[in-house]
Design a protein around this motif. Sequence first.
Motif, PDB file in Angstrom:
ATOM      1  N   THR A  97       2.690  -0.464  -4.163  1.00 27.90           N
ATOM      2  CA  THR A  97       1.742  -0.327  -3.064  1.00 27.90           C
ATOM      3  C   THR A  97       0.625  -1.346  -3.231  1.00 27.90           C
ATOM      4  O   THR A  97       0.386  -1.865  -4.321  1.00 27.90           O
ATOM      5  CB  THR A  97       1.118   1.088  -3.022  1.00 27.90           C
ATOM      6  N   GLY A  98      -0.091  -1.606  -2.144  1.00 26.03           N
ATOM      7  CA  GLY A  98      -1.253  -2.477  -2.203  1.00 26.03           C
ATOM      8  C   GLY A  98      -0.957  -3.926  -1.874  1.00 26.03           C
ATOM      9  O   GLY A  98       0.180  -4.303  -1.616  1.00 26.03           O
ATOM     10  N   PRO A  99      -1.999  -4.757  -1.908  1.00 25.64           N
ATOM     11  CA  PRO A  99      -1.874  -6.154  -1.503  1.00 25.64           C
ATOM     12  C   PRO A  99      -1.342  -7.034  -2.613  1.00 25.64           C
ATOM     13  O   PRO A  99      -1.438  -6.699  -3.789  1.00 25.64           O
ATOM     14  CB  PRO A  99      -3.312  -6.546  -1.188  1.00 25.64           C
ATOM     15  N   PHE A 100      -0.837  -8.195  -2.243  1.00 26.93           N
ATOM     16  CA  PHE A 100      -0.374  -9.181  -3.214  1.00 26.93           C
ATOM     17  C   PHE A 100      -1.468 -10.212  -3.445  1.00 26.93           C
ATOM     18  O   PHE A 100      -1.934 -10.843  -2.484  1.00 26.93           O
ATOM     19  CB  PHE A 100       0.880  -9.896  -2.698  1.00 26.93           C
ATOM     20  N   ILE A 101      -1.865 -10.380  -4.701  1.00 28.70           N
ATOM     21  CA  ILE A 101      -2.804 -11.436  -5.045  1.00 28.70           C
ATOM     22  C   ILE A 101      -2.205 -12.270  -6.168  1.00 28.70           C
ATOM     23  O   ILE A 101      -1.196 -11.890  -6.770  1.00 28.70           O
ATOM     24  CB  ILE A 101      -4.187 -10.889  -5.455  1.00 28.70           C
ATOM     25  N   MET A 102      -2.815 -13.404  -6.442  1.00 30.40           N
ATOM     26  CA  MET A 102      -2.305 -14.272  -7.488  1.00 30.40           C
ATOM     27  C   MET A 102      -2.285 -13.528  -8.823  1.00 30.40           C
ATOM     28  O   MET A 102      -3.242 -12.847  -9.183  1.00 30.40           O
ATOM     29  CB  MET A 102      -3.161 -15.533  -7.602  1.00 30.40           C
ATOM     30  N   GLY A 103      -1.203 -13.638  -9.550  1.00 37.13           N
ATOM     31  CA  GLY A 103      -1.049 -12.957 -10.829  1.00 37.13           C
ATOM     32  C   GLY A 103      -0.243 -11.684 -10.759  1.00 37.13           C
ATOM     33  O   GLY A 103       0.184 -11.162 -11.784  1.00 37.13           O
TER      34      GLY A 103
END
Length: 259
Positions: A97-103
């Motif tokens: 769940t949740g957003p994709f960010i770098m890393g």
Amino acid sequence: MQPLLLEHRSASGARFRKSRREIKGLGHRIEQDIQADDLELTAAAPQRSVPSRHGGQTMAARYGLVVLAGFAASFVGLASPARAVWLSDKGAVATLTGPFIMGDDAAFKAFLEKPRPQPIRVLYLSSGGGKVAPAFAIARMVRKAGIATVVDADAAACSSACTFVFVAGVTRHYVNGDHVAEGMSARNGLGFHPVHRDGGRVEGHTFSEKGSDRARAFYAEMGTPRAAELMDKASFNTFYRPNGQTALALRIATSLSAP
């Protein structure tokens, strides 16, 4: 500690204003997010709509591309967390769940490699999207590991960059997809739209043809080239959400039943 939610006015009214003051006060302790919902700028907690019984978001980075609809790609002045997707597992079933960010791709790799009695075989998804690069990387890991992907359209949305992970499933289950009212008004289910450049509010002029071409190429790499047809149907600030029969006909989904 979960990140606070800057909610859209149409759903929360006064709470939107209260959360905005809290966010200004907390500054760098707030975790950044890119959730897609209406036309507001959001720093949000992971979606809570994933079914609880299942345990319990490369080259694009070079161009700073992000997939989102109607939101800024970043919330200026807020620190990015080391990890923004939330991962949990119960037996061979995992939830993202949740957003994709770098890393996040590194976090997902570590999650898959964690010692467990049996490997992950099924991944439930609930995400508003986010950065292209980690979503691509996670999707390729899902395909390599032979994992089935699931979106329950009665309980979750898998929008924007999340669709890259969904189409990577060796089998792709669009549960309750027949309940989705196809078009740009539904709020749950799979959501497709073009790629926009990172930074600032999304407008017509922020459309990235190069980024969208990479999205089309990725859908084709995963064997689902016709997903790009839905991406092209969405206006710049909305998602196009297919119903179950469309997802099957375009081979985006392989089943409307749970695995």
